[in-house]
Write an enzyme that holds these catalytic residues in place. Structure first.
Site, PDB file in Angstrom:
ATOM      1  N   CYS A 115       0.957  -1.456   0.134  1.00 32.79           N
ATOM      2  CA  CYS A 115      -0.001   0.033   0.061  1.00 32.79           C
ATOM      3  C   CYS A 115       0.938   1.214  -0.272  1.00 32.79           C
ATOM      4  CB  CYS A 115      -0.906  -0.147   1.308  1.00 32.79           C
ATOM      5  SG  CYS A 115      -1.522   1.395   1.977  1.00 32.79           S
ATOM      6  N   CYS A 118       0.426   3.704   2.798  1.00 29.19           N
ATOM      7  CA  CYS A 118       0.784   3.159   4.026  1.00 29.19           C
ATOM      8  C   CYS A 118       2.388   3.450   3.994  1.00 29.19           C
ATOM      9  CB  CYS A 118       0.721   1.858   4.160  1.00 29.19           C
ATOM     10  SG  CYS A 118      -1.157   1.442   4.303  1.00 29.19           S
TER      11      CYS A 118
END
Ligand SMILES: [Zn+2]
Length: 191
Positions: A115, A118
């Protein structure tokens, strides 16, 4: 009455050759001593509060006195520092243990390596950890490796921050957060 004793109400127990200290709450008994009536009573009852902190290394539950600097505290079992200046990686099981046994708030970053947002938040999160410990514990949970934790706390998208206090979810923050917003959010939590 001992000559060296301070006057009431600071002097909360009897002293003298024949008097044992009055019964005190259990936590304070270690501070009491029998006074010989000659020397000053320097040991007075003192209330020491403790907060539970779970060791990031061995998951032992430690009781840390609030009147001592927690950032220097070490685990009684494995002697690792209880606060190490970076977020700790938790599995589903470890997360439950930390959440259930901590008297300080815990913030958890639910994330995954694939991600992008993230990964962008990683350094911001780590930096905030350094500045907010030991008032708040920062942790990370990889949702790919720990789908049970993601399901249990209804994580719909990542990154997602979940804050726990006294074993319960008290706040959530979805999506990428910048350093200032994260700091403000955590400060409100720690207050
Ligand atoms: Zn330990």
């Amino acid at each position: 009455m001992c000559r060296g004793c301070p006057p009431a109400p600071r002097h909360r127990y009897k002293c003298g050759p024949r008097h044992m200290p009055m019964k005190q709450p259990e936590e304070t008994t270690q501070f009491l001593t029998r006074c010989d009536g000659k020397t000053s009573c320097t040991r007075r009852p003192k209330m020491t509060e403790k907060r539970r902190v779970v060791c990031p290394n061995c998951d032992s539950i430690n009781a840390v006195p609030t009147d001592r600097p927690a950032e220097a505290a070490k685990c009684g079992r494995c002697h690792a520092k209880l606060f190490q200046g970076f977020p700790i990686d938790l599995s589903s099981e470890r997360l439950e243990r930390h959440v259930a046994n901590s008297d300080i708030p815990i913030v958890v970053d639910f994330w995954a390596p694939w991600c992008g947002p993230c990964r962008a938040m990683g350094p911001i999160y780590a930096q905030t950890t350094k500045s907010i410990e030991p008032r708040v514990r920062f942790a990370k949970v990889n949702v790919d490796e720990n789908p049970q934790a993601a399901a249990r706390y209804s994580i719909q998208g990542i990154p997602a921050l979940v804050a726990f206090r006294e074993g319960k979810v008290v706040a959530r923050q979805a999506g990428l957060t910048d350093a200032q917003a994260l700091r403000g959010w955590v400060e409100r939590l720690a207050a």
